[in-house]
Design a protein around this motif. Structure first.
Motif, PDB file in Angstrom:
ATOM      1  N   ARG A 190      -5.105  -2.864   7.628  1.00  0.00           N
ATOM      2  CA  ARG A 190      -4.263  -4.020   7.961  1.00  0.00           C
ATOM      3  C   ARG A 190      -4.923  -4.872   9.049  1.00  0.00           C
ATOM      4  O   ARG A 190      -4.976  -6.097   8.951  1.00  0.00           O
ATOM      5  N   SER A 239       1.381   8.672   5.583  1.00  0.00           N
ATOM      6  CA  SER A 239       2.418   7.752   6.042  1.00  0.00           C
ATOM      7  C   SER A 239       1.859   6.340   6.038  1.00  0.00           C
ATOM      8  O   SER A 239       0.667   6.120   5.798  1.00  0.00           O
ATOM      9  N   ALA A 240       2.717   5.390   6.343  1.00  0.00           N
ATOM     10  CA  ALA A 240       2.309   3.986   6.356  1.00  0.00           C
ATOM     11  C   ALA A 240       1.176   3.729   7.341  1.00  0.00           C
ATOM     12  O   ALA A 240       0.339   2.848   7.126  1.00  0.00           O
ATOM     13  N   SER A 241       1.115   4.510   8.413  1.00  0.00           N
ATOM     14  CA  SER A 241       0.087   4.269   9.433  1.00  0.00           C
ATOM     15  C   SER A 241      -1.325   4.548   8.918  1.00  0.00           C
ATOM     16  O   SER A 241      -2.307   4.155   9.560  1.00  0.00           O
ATOM     17  N   HIS A 260       0.899   5.376   0.308  1.00  0.00           N
ATOM     18  CA  HIS A 260       0.057   6.401   0.937  1.00  0.00           C
ATOM     19  C   HIS A 260      -0.049   7.691   0.129  1.00  0.00           C
ATOM     20  O   HIS A 260       0.684   7.924  -0.833  1.00  0.00           O
ATOM     21  N   PRO A 284       2.110  -1.829   4.296  1.00  0.00           N
ATOM     22  CA  PRO A 284       2.202  -0.400   3.994  1.00  0.00           C
ATOM     23  C   PRO A 284       3.638  -0.005   3.662  1.00  0.00           C
ATOM     24  O   PRO A 284       4.581  -0.449   4.316  1.00  0.00           O
ATOM     25  N   PHE A 340      -2.711   3.020   6.759  1.00  0.00           N
ATOM     26  CA  PHE A 340      -3.293   1.730   6.414  1.00  0.00           C
ATOM     27  C   PHE A 340      -3.388   0.783   7.611  1.00  0.00           C
ATOM     28  O   PHE A 340      -3.639  -0.415   7.436  1.00  0.00           O
ATOM     29  N   THR A 341      -3.209   1.315   8.813  1.00  0.00           N
ATOM     30  CA  THR A 341      -3.269   0.469  10.008  1.00  0.00           C
ATOM     31  C   THR A 341      -4.637  -0.186  10.181  1.00  0.00           C
ATOM     32  O   THR A 341      -4.737  -1.390  10.459  1.00  0.00           O
ATOM     33  N   GLN A 384       6.470   2.798   3.520  1.00  0.00           N
ATOM     34  CA  GLN A 384       6.800   4.045   4.215  1.00  0.00           C
ATOM     35  C   GLN A 384       7.797   4.851   3.388  1.00  0.00           C
ATOM     36  O   GLN A 384       8.954   4.443   3.213  1.00  0.00           O
ATOM     37  N   VAL A 402      -1.266  -7.206   4.451  1.00  0.00           N
ATOM     38  CA  VAL A 402      -1.181  -5.788   4.085  1.00  0.00           C
ATOM     39  C   VAL A 402       0.191  -5.253   4.484  1.00  0.00           C
ATOM     40  O   VAL A 402       0.590  -5.324   5.643  1.00  0.00           O
ATOM     41  N   CYS A 431       0.829  -1.211   0.000  1.00  0.00           N
ATOM     42  CA  CYS A 431       0.000   0.000   0.000  1.00  0.00           C
ATOM     43  C   CYS A 431       0.864   1.261   0.000  1.00  0.00           C
ATOM     44  O   CYS A 431       1.763   1.400   0.834  1.00  0.00           O
TER      45      CYS A 431
END
Length: 268
Positions: free
Chosen positions: A50, A42-44, A37, A61, A46-47, A63, A59, A35
């Protein structure tokens, strides 16, 4: 060669060998979804996704530099530079049935990475899913706003749901958030005109019915980019439909697409 080190992350998984991932792919047979962003994200982001589909989809993500655990990492000077670096770092992980999901800026990153891999004969994603972005041959939505004043940029970001108005009360947080968003938007403007060669993988285009930046026509413009198959998927909500309070429809659609892809891969 192993694609992860013999150390463990806080999640209990092996730590990845690349800073672009927060954890290495799981060893089980779940389909992998990388994923990418949005600008300023940021990668978070998609938390929730996930956690929602972890039992069925791995999943992962991605970063990008300059945020969260990569705050001190140098940001790329151009989209081409970023995509080349991603291609090198993620290549060992891009095996088996894997897919890309990119949201807004991330959709352009995912597309350009797929196009680069196709041009050099590397393994392509079994499915490319682009969300909340104009087709890659059109001018990128919102990117020109990088040149706006701070006040105007803030108003626009809040207007599309990319920032809580509460952040205005915390200038020490607002400043770096604006700087990061501005840098990401500027990055989108560095994309060179790519040859529009159809991608040899299925393409799904997600868009929000109330998105002020991406119209249905903009989303439809993606559908000539795949030489295999293209489908348009409409969601309720605006530019950040995947971050709404109830991400269930988004998560369910992704899971269905990825498992359908995995079944097709197994058949062939």
């Amino acid at each position: 060669m192993r694609d992860w080190e013999d150390t463990t992350s806080g999640s209990g998984r092996a730590a990845p060998r690349t800073p672009y991932l927060t954890t290495a792919p799981a060893p089980e047979g779940r389909p992998r979804l990388f994923c990418f962003h949005h600008a300023g994200g940021s990668a978070s982001a998609f938390t929730v996704l996930r956690n929602t589909i972890a039992s069925r989809v791995d999943v992962l993500p991605v970063q990008l530099p300059g945020r969260e655990n990569r705050l001190e990492d140098i940001r790329p000077g151009s989209m081409a530079e970023l995509v080349a670096d991603l291609d090198e770092h993620l290549d060992p992980y891009l095996t088996g049935p894997y897919a890309f999901y990119g949201h807004s800026m991330g959709a352009l990153v995912a597309h350009d990475l797929t196009a680069r891999r196709q041009a050099r004969g590397a393994t392509l994603p079994a499915r490319l899913i682009a969300g909340a972005a104009r087709a890659p041959h059109l001018s990128p939505a919102f990117a020109a706003a990088y040149a706006d004043s701070d006040d105007d940029l803030v108003k626009k970001i809040i207007g599309i749901g990319g920032m809580s108005p509460d952040l205005l009360q915390y200038p020490d947080w607002l400043r770096p958030a604006l700087e990061l968003t501005r840098a990401d938007l500027r990055l989108c403007t560095t994309r060179t005109a790519l040859p529009i060669e159809p991608l040899a993988c299925p393409l799904d285009v997600f868009y929000g019915a109330a998105d002020p930046l991406v119209s249905e026509e903009d989303a439809l413009a993606w559908t000539g980019i795949s030489s295999v198959d293209s489908k348009l998927h409409r969601f309720e909500g605006g530019h950040f439909f995947f971050l709404q309070e109830s991400p269930a429809p988004f998560a369910a659609r992704l899971t269905t697409l990825l498992h359908r892809t995995r079944d097709l891969v197994r058949e062939h």
